[in-house]
Write a protein that holds these residues in place. Structure first.
Motif, PDB file in Angstrom:
ATOM      1  N   SER A   6       0.861  -1.170   0.000  1.00 28.22           N
ATOM      2  CA  SER A   6       0.000   0.000   0.000  1.00 28.22           C
ATOM      3  C   SER A   6       0.905   1.230   0.000  1.00 28.22           C
ATOM      4  O   SER A   6       1.749   1.370   0.890  1.00 28.22           O
ATOM      5  N   VAL A   7       0.744   2.102  -0.991  1.00 29.77           N
ATOM      6  CA  VAL A   7       1.557   3.309  -1.063  1.00 29.77           C
ATOM      7  C   VAL A   7       1.378   4.136   0.210  1.00 29.77           C
ATOM      8  O   VAL A   7       2.353   4.628   0.787  1.00 29.77           O
ATOM      9  N   ARG A  11       4.363   4.984   2.754  1.00 32.38           N
ATOM     10  CA  ARG A  11       4.724   6.375   3.046  1.00 32.38           C
ATOM     11  C   ARG A  11       4.705   6.638   4.548  1.00 32.38           C
ATOM     12  O   ARG A  11       5.578   7.294   5.083  1.00 32.38           O
ATOM     13  N   ARG A  24       3.849  14.707  -4.173  1.00 37.76           N
ATOM     14  CA  ARG A  24       5.099  14.038  -4.531  1.00 37.76           C
ATOM     15  C   ARG A  24       5.872  13.738  -3.263  1.00 37.76           C
ATOM     16  O   ARG A  24       5.902  14.544  -2.340  1.00 37.76           O
ATOM     17  N   SER A  56      10.843   7.701  -6.024  1.00 38.98           N
ATOM     18  CA  SER A  56       9.953   7.064  -6.998  1.00 38.98           C
ATOM     19  C   SER A  56       9.165   5.948  -6.312  1.00 38.98           C
ATOM     20  O   SER A  56       9.480   5.532  -5.193  1.00 38.98           O
ATOM     21  N   LYS A  57       8.171   5.454  -7.001  1.00 39.24           N
ATOM     22  CA  LYS A  57       7.390   4.338  -6.448  1.00 39.24           C
ATOM     23  C   LYS A  57       8.295   3.114  -6.271  1.00 39.24           C
ATOM     24  O   LYS A  57       8.187   2.396  -5.282  1.00 39.24           O
ATOM     25  N   GLU A  58       9.218   2.911  -7.212  1.00 43.43           N
ATOM     26  CA  GLU A  58      10.161   1.794  -7.097  1.00 43.43           C
ATOM     27  C   GLU A  58      11.032   1.944  -5.850  1.00 43.43           C
ATOM     28  O   GLU A  58      11.242   0.982  -5.110  1.00 43.43           O
ATOM     29  N   LEU A  60      10.253   3.582  -3.134  1.00 40.10           N
ATOM     30  CA  LEU A  60       9.373   3.387  -1.983  1.00 40.10           C
ATOM     31  C   LEU A  60       9.127   1.905  -1.725  1.00 40.10           C
ATOM     32  O   LEU A  60       9.170   1.449  -0.577  1.00 40.10           O
ATOM     33  N   ILE A  61       8.900   1.152  -2.786  1.00 42.20           N
ATOM     34  CA  ILE A  61       8.673  -0.290  -2.635  1.00 42.20           C
ATOM     35  C   ILE A  61       9.907  -0.958  -2.033  1.00 42.20           C
ATOM     36  O   ILE A  61       9.806  -1.779  -1.117  1.00 42.20           O
ATOM     37  N   TRP A  64      10.251  -0.093   1.622  1.00 45.85           N
ATOM     38  CA  TRP A  64       9.210  -0.802   2.361  1.00 45.85           C
ATOM     39  C   TRP A  64       9.591  -2.267   2.539  1.00 45.85           C
ATOM     40  O   TRP A  64       9.451  -2.820   3.634  1.00 45.85           O
TER      41      TRP A  64
END
Length: 160
Positions: A6-7, A11, A24, A56-58, A60-61, A64
């Motif tokens: 989950s973004v 976050r 952003r 970036s989302k990458e 963040l993943i 995480w």
């Protein structure tokens, strides 16, 4: 292995309490340890050539996954990053690592052009200071705009 990402949850796990959870995601809103982790990701593990301050989302993943202690298939990520760089005519990532492999397998490199390293990445006090932190006398890092410890808090005890 599949996992639920989950973004918003990611976050919340990597950001400071004051971070905006909707816009952003910038590196400056990351918690201290996550800020260093992001630096390692974008400069060493999965290097980017630009926009290092934006998460970036990458990124963040990957942060995480580190924080929830899942394993990462680094061979797949490195291969993916190298393949992606070839499509966009970007510089090939991991030049030092590739050179080590080629030297290990005795691939002749004498006729290849030598390129000096333009920048190096180290995690020292200057890098952490550039993140907006300062080192306290007790060796902890705090935001530069945090209140300074009182003089009596900083002076060593005569009984130590």
């Amino acid at each position: 292995m599949k996992f639920d990402f989950s973004v918003f949850d990611a976050r919340r796990k990597v950001c400071t309490n004051q971070a905006d959870m909707t816009g952003r995601l910038l590196a400056g809103s990351l918690a201290f340890e996550c800020r260093i982790m992001h630096y390692l990701i974008v400069c060493i593990l999965l290097p980017k050539s630009s926009n290092l301050a934006q998460v970036s989302k990458e990124d963040l993943i990957i942060m995480w996954v580190f924080l929830i202690v899942h394993q990462i298939n680094w061979a797949h990520l490195v291969r993916y990053r190298m393949h992606k760089a070839l499509r966009s005519n970007a510089p090939l990532p991991y030049p030092h690592l590739i050179t080590l492999f080629l030297q290990h397998f005795n691939v002749p490199l004498d006729s290849e052009p030598f390129v000096n390293v333009k920048r190096s990445f180290s995690i020292g006090a200057n890098v952490v200071s550039s993140f907006g932190y300062r080192k306290e006398r007790d060796d902890s890092w705090v935001k530069k705009d945090a209140p300074v410890q009182a003089a009596e808090d900083r002076s060593p005890s005569p009984y130590s």
